[in-house]
Design an enzyme around this catalytic site. Structure first.
Site, PDB file in Angstrom:
ATOM      1  N   ASP A 461       0.833  -1.208   0.000  1.00  0.00           N
ATOM      2  CA  ASP A 461       0.000   0.000   0.000  1.00  0.00           C
ATOM      3  C   ASP A 461       0.866   1.257   0.000  1.00  0.00           C
ATOM      4  OD1 ASP A 461      -2.353   1.434   0.103  1.00  0.00           O
ATOM      5  OD2 ASP A 461      -3.171   0.344   1.815  1.00  0.00           O
ATOM      6  N   ASP A 531     -11.002   1.557  -2.804  1.00  0.00           N
ATOM      7  CA  ASP A 531     -11.509   1.145  -1.492  1.00  0.00           C
ATOM      8  C   ASP A 531     -13.032   1.113  -1.488  1.00  0.00           C
ATOM      9  OD1 ASP A 531      -9.079   0.777  -0.410  1.00  0.00           O
ATOM     10  OD2 ASP A 531      -9.173   2.421   1.031  1.00  0.00           O
TER      11      ASP A 531
HETATM   12  C1  GLA Z   1      -5.740   1.673   2.362  1.00  0.00           C
HETATM   13  C2  GLA Z   1      -6.155   0.540   1.440  1.00  0.00           C
HETATM   14  C3  GLA Z   1      -7.180  -0.330   2.125  1.00  0.00           C
HETATM   15  C4  GLA Z   1      -6.646  -0.858   3.428  1.00  0.00           C
HETATM   16  C5  GLA Z   1      -6.185   0.297   4.294  1.00  0.00           C
HETATM   17  C6  GLA Z   1      -5.481  -0.194   5.529  1.00  0.00           C
HETATM   18  O1  GLA Z   1      -6.757   2.575   2.539  1.00  0.00           O
HETATM   19  O2  GLA Z   1      -6.638   1.031   0.236  1.00  0.00           O
HETATM   20  O3  GLA Z   1      -7.565  -1.389   1.276  1.00  0.00           O
HETATM   21  O4  GLA Z   1      -5.599  -1.745   3.169  1.00  0.00           O
HETATM   22  O5  GLA Z   1      -5.296   1.158   3.608  1.00  0.00           O
HETATM   23  O6  GLA Z   1      -5.102   0.841   6.334  1.00  0.00           O
END
Ligand code: GLA
Length: 725
Positions: A461, A531
C-alpha cells in the site's frame, strides 16, 4: 515479465535507405510509425494503419512534424526537450546521427534506437521504440547523455512526442479520487494546450491516471474509428500535454512532470525517461483495450500468465480490531468457502506504538505481540492447515511520527527544513532517494518473507503523496530531483523484491487505485482499484479500469451491506456477479452471513473458478456502457471462441424503459453455442428465454439475445456460452 530476453539479431543500420529517402519504420502487425530524416532533422512522417510500402510517403512534400522538438531554435509550441548546456546556452538543436535495430524474443519485439546529437555540443538524445508485433503495441522512451565540460540542466525531457493531423481531436481522460476512481470523461480538444498531470510524486495517480484515449475526427466509439490509446509507465508525477497549433495539428507530449523538477545531469550520467506504452486502432476503443490487455498479460504485469488466487481480505471485516482468535476463525471461514488465500490487512504490527488505528506504528514492521502472540508464522500454519495460502499487508514507504523508526531516523522523511510538517493519514513519507532508506524498505519486506516462508502474497500500500518535497539526503543543488529520485527509488526496491521473491504474488494498492500504472505493475500481479466496494459504483470503476488493464489484474471484492463507503445495499448475487468480472475476492466477515447467504457464496466461488480462465485470459468486449445505459453488459470470449461469459447488470431501474435485444460480440458466427444462465440462487429459475438453448454465433452476433424487459434495479445475470457441435 520475461526477463530472459534473448537478443537474436543485431543490425547496425546507420540509415535505412528506402528509395533514396531516409525512412525508419517502427511496425507492428497492423500499425506503422514512420520517421524520415529531412535536412538532417528527424521528422514523424506517418502514424496509423500499417503501410505495405513506404516509397511514396514523402512525395507529398515537406514533412512538418518534428519527432522530438527542442527549445531555443524554433519553439512556437511546447517542446519535448529543454536544456541549459554547461556554458549557459539554453538552446538545443539535435540532428540525426544513426539508427540501430535489434530483434528480441522470437522476433516479436523490435527495438529501434534513433540517435540524435546536438549540432554543436557533445549532447546526445536516443529515442527508443520497442514494437510488440503481435500485440500491436509500441513502447517509447528517451535517453539523454552528454560529455560536456560540466553538468547540463534539463528543464523538459519528454518520453514521447507524437503529432496528428485530423479534423477534430477527442480526448478521453480517467479522473478520480479516493473511493471514486477511474471515471471516464471525453472532451473535444480546442486550440491551446490541455494538460492532464500529477504533481503528487507518490500515489501519483490519485486524481488522474496517466492513461488516455485520443480519438481522431469524431468522438470515440467502442468498435469503430481511428483512435490511439496510451499509458505512461511511471509511478511518479506525470504530464500529458495536448496542443492544437495554428495549423490545426495536434502535438502530444508525455512524460515525467517537469514541474519544479529540473534535473542536473552530470557528465556521462544517463537520464532515462519512463516509457509511454501506446497502440493505434482504426476499429475503436474496444480493440485498443484488448491490445493493452494482451500486452499487459505478456509483458506489462508480473506473472501475467500465472493463476490467481481467490481470496478473503479482513480489512472491511475487522479494520484494526482483531486478535489471533478472530483471525483464525476468519481463516477457517475463508477455507470453508473454498477461497484460496487469506489476506491479513493493516493492524498486525508495532509494539511500542501499536498499530491499533492509523495514528501509530507505520515503520515498525514487527508483529504486535498483544494481538498476535504467536506471530505471523502461527497464522500461516493455521492457513496451511486449512489448505489455503496466506497473504499480508504492508505499507513500507511510510512512517508514523509515533513509531520507533521515526524516533531512530527523523532524517529519513521527506520534508523541508523550517516548514511546518504536513501529515496525511497521520503519516510521513520516507525519503526513497536515499539508498539507506531503500535498503530499509527492502529489508522490512524481505525479513518478513524470509522469516515466514509460508507467506504467498503481499498487498503493498501507499497512502499519501509528497508535499513539502525536500530530501535530507540529496545535495542542496539537487533538491529538485526529489520526485524523480523517489520514483526511481521505489522502482528499484520493487525490482529487488521481485527478483529475490519471484514466487510471491503481489497486490498493488495505493489507498485504492492511486497507483494504477504500468511502471509499477511490472512488479505486481494485480491491483486494488478502489476502497469503494459498493457493487453499484464498482461497475463504473471496473469499467474504467478495463480500458487499459486486464481483468486478471483487477481485484474485485464482495463486501457486506449496507456498504461501508456508500451505505448502499445491493443483493448478494449482484455483488458476486460484479466482483466476478475480474480477479475475484471477498472482504467481509463470513460468520455474519446466514446459512442461505453462506451456501450461495460457496457455490458462487466454485462457479467463478469454473469460468475464471475465460475472464482472465479471454478477449473483453464491452457491450453496454454504464455511462450510456441503465443496463450494463460486457463479455469475455476465450481465444478459440469455444467459450464465452456474458455479464449483465441492471444498475438503475426506470419504469417502462425498454431495452433492445443484446447483440453479442467476439463469437464465431460459424459456431453454435449453448446458452446457460449460471450463478442463480437455489430455487430460482432463469427468466432468460434462450436459457439452455443452442443458438448459432451468427444469430447471437446479428440478432442478439432477448432479456426480460423488467430487469429490476440490481438484478444481474451471468451467462455462459459454450460451443456445441
Ligand atoms: C488503504 C487501502 C485499504 C486498506 C487500508 C489499511 O486505505 O486502500 O484497502 O488496506 O489502507 O489501512
Amino acid at each position: 515479465m520475461k526477463n530472459n530476453t534473448i537478443i537474436i539479431i543485431f543490425i547496425l543500420f546507420g540509415i535505412i535507405q528506402l528509395n533514396a529517402q531516409k525512412l525508419i519504420h517502427v511496425e507492428t502487425k497492423s500499425t506503422s510509425l514512420v520517421f524520415s530524416v529531412q535536412d538532417s532533422k528527424l521528422k514523424q512522417a506517418y502514424f496509423g494503419t500499417k503501410l505495405s510500402q513506404l516509397d511514396d510517403l514523402t512525395k507529398n512534400g515537406t514533412i512538418i512534424f518534428d519527432a522530438y522538438s527542442t527549445f531555443g531554435t524554433n519553439e512556437v509550441n511546447d517542446i519535448a526537450l529543454q536544456a541549459t548546456h554547461a556554458d549557459g546556452n539554453t538552446s538545443t538543436e539535435i540532428v540525426f546521427e544513426d539508427v540501430n535495430v535489434v530483434k528480441e524474443e522470437d522476433n516479436n519485439i523490435t527495438k529501434t534506437t534513433i540517435r540524435l546529437k546536438d549540432d554543436y555540443y557533445n549532447f546526445q538524445v536516443d529515442l527508443i521504440f520497442k514494437a510488440y508485433y503481435n500485440e500491436d503495441m509500441i513502447e517509447q522512451w528517451t535517453e539523454i547523455i552528454h560529455e560536456e565540460k560540466e553538468s547540463v540542466t534539463l528543464y523538459n525531457y519528454a518520453s514521447s512526442q507524437l503529432s496528428f493531423n485530423a479534423s477534430s481531436y477527442w480526448l478521453t481522460q480517467l479522473w478520480g479520487e479516493l473511493e471514486n476512481e477511474m471515471n471516464l470523461k471525453e472532451t473535444e480538444l480546442t486550440q491551446g494546450i490541455k494538460i492532464i498531470d500529477s504533481k503528487l510524486g507518490a500515489r501519483a495517480a490519485k486524481f488522474a491516471t496517466p492513461s488516455f484515449f485520443l480519438s481522431l475526427n469524431e468522438p470515440s466509439n467502442e468498435n469503430s474509428g481511428e483512435i490511439i490509446g496510451a499509458s505512461l509507465a511511471w509511478p511518479g508525477s506525470f504530464k500529458l500535454g495536448f496542443e492544437i497549433d495554428n495549423y490545426q495539428d495536434l502535438r502530444v507530449l508525455t512524460g515525467i512532470n517537469p514541474f519544479a523538477s529540473q534535473y542536473i545531469l552530470e557528465k556521462g550520467e544517463k537520464f532515462k525517461t519512463p516509457s509511454l506504452i501506446y497502440s493505434y486502432s482504426n476499429k475503436g476503443r474496444g480493440e485498443l483495450s484488448r491490445n493493452f490487455h494482451k500486452w499487459g498479460r505478456k509483458y506489462g504485469i508480473k506473472g501475467g500468465d500465472e493463476p490467481r488466487l481467490t481470496l478473503l481480505n479482513n480489512w472491511e471485516a475487522t479494520y484494526f480490531d482483531f486478535n489471533e482468535k478472530k483471525i483464525t476463525e476468519i481463516i477457517k471461514d475463508a477455507a470453508s468457502l473454498d477461497l484460496e488465500l487469506f489476506l491479513l490487512d493493516d493492524g498486525w504490527f508495532g509494539n511500542k506504538y501499536p498499530r491499533n488505528n492509523d495514528a501509530a506504528g507505520l515503520g515498525d514492521w514487527q508483529v504486535n505481540k498483544l494481538k498476535l502472540p504467536n506471530g505471523i508464522g502461527h497464522l500461516v500454519e493455521e492457513a496451511t492447515k486449512e489448505g489455503i495460502k496466506f497473504g499480508i499487508w504492508v505499507e513500507p514507504e511510510m512512517v508514523n511520527p509515533k513509531s520507533e523508526l521515526y524516533e531512530a531516523h527523523p532524517d529519513w522523511v521527506i520534508g523541508q527544513p523550517h516548514r511546518e510538517i504536513i501529515y496525511r493519514r497521520n503519516q510521513l513519507i520516507l525519503d526513497l532517494s536515499n539508498p539507506k532508506v531503500q535498503e530499509f524498505v527492502f529489508n522490512s519486506v524481505n525479513d518478513l518473507l524470509v522469516k515466514n516462508p509460508g507467506i504467498a502474497y503481499v498487498k503493498w500500500d501507499c497512502n499519501r503523496f509528497i508535499q513539502n518535497g525536500g530530501s535530507p539526503y540529496l545535495d542542496t543543488d539537487k533538491q529538485s530531483h526529489v520526485q524523480i529520485e523517489y520514483a526511481n527509488g521505489i522502482l528499484k526496491v520493487l525490482e529487488k523484491i521481485a527478483t529475490v521473491h519471484p514466487k510471491i504474488q503481489m497486490m498493488l494498492c495505493s489507498g485504492g487505485g492511486g497507483r494504477m500504472e504500468y511502471g509499477s505493475l511490472k512488479y505486481f500481479n494485480e491491483f486494488w482499484p478502489s476502497d469503494n466496494t459498493d457493487a453499484r459504483q464498482r461497475v463504473l470503476i471496473q469499467w474504467g479500469s478495463s480500458m487499459f488493464f486486464p481483468a486478471l489484474a483487477t481485484c474485485n471484492h464482495v463486501s457486506d451491506v449496507p456498504n461501508n463507503q456508500t451505505g448502499r445495499s445491493t443483493p448478494l448475487k449482484f455483488r458476486f456477479d460484479v466482483a466476478m468480472m475480474g480477479k475475484f475476492g471477498m472482504d467481509l466477515q463470513p460468520s455474519h452471513m446466514d446459512e442461505d447467504e453462506f451456501n450461495f457464496s460457496k457455490k458462487a466461488v466454485s462457479i467463478f473458478k469454473s469460468i475464471r480462465d475465460v475472464i482472465y485470459y479471454g478477449d473483453l468486449y464491452r457491450l453496454e456502457s454504464p455511462y450510456e445505459s441503465n443496463r450494463v453488459s460486457l463479455m469475455y470470449v476465450e481465444k478459440e471462441k469455444k467459450k464465452a461469459v456474458l455479464f449483465v447488470y441492471q444498475i438503475h431501474y426506470h419504469m417502462r424503459e425498454f431495452f433492445q435485444d443484446l447483440k453479442l460480440e467476439g463469437l464465431d458466427p460459424e459456431k453454435k453455442y449453448r446458452i446457460t444462465e449460471i450463478n442463480l440462487k437455489d430455487g430460482i429459475k432463469s427468466r432468460l428465454s434462450s436459457n439452455n438453448k443452442v443458438i448459432s454465433g451468427e444469430i447471437l452476433l446479428k440478432s442478439g439475445i432477448k432479456f426480460p424487459n423488467k430487469l429490476r434495479e440490481y438484478e444481474s445475470l451471468v451467462i455462459e456460452l459454450t460451443e456445441e457441435k
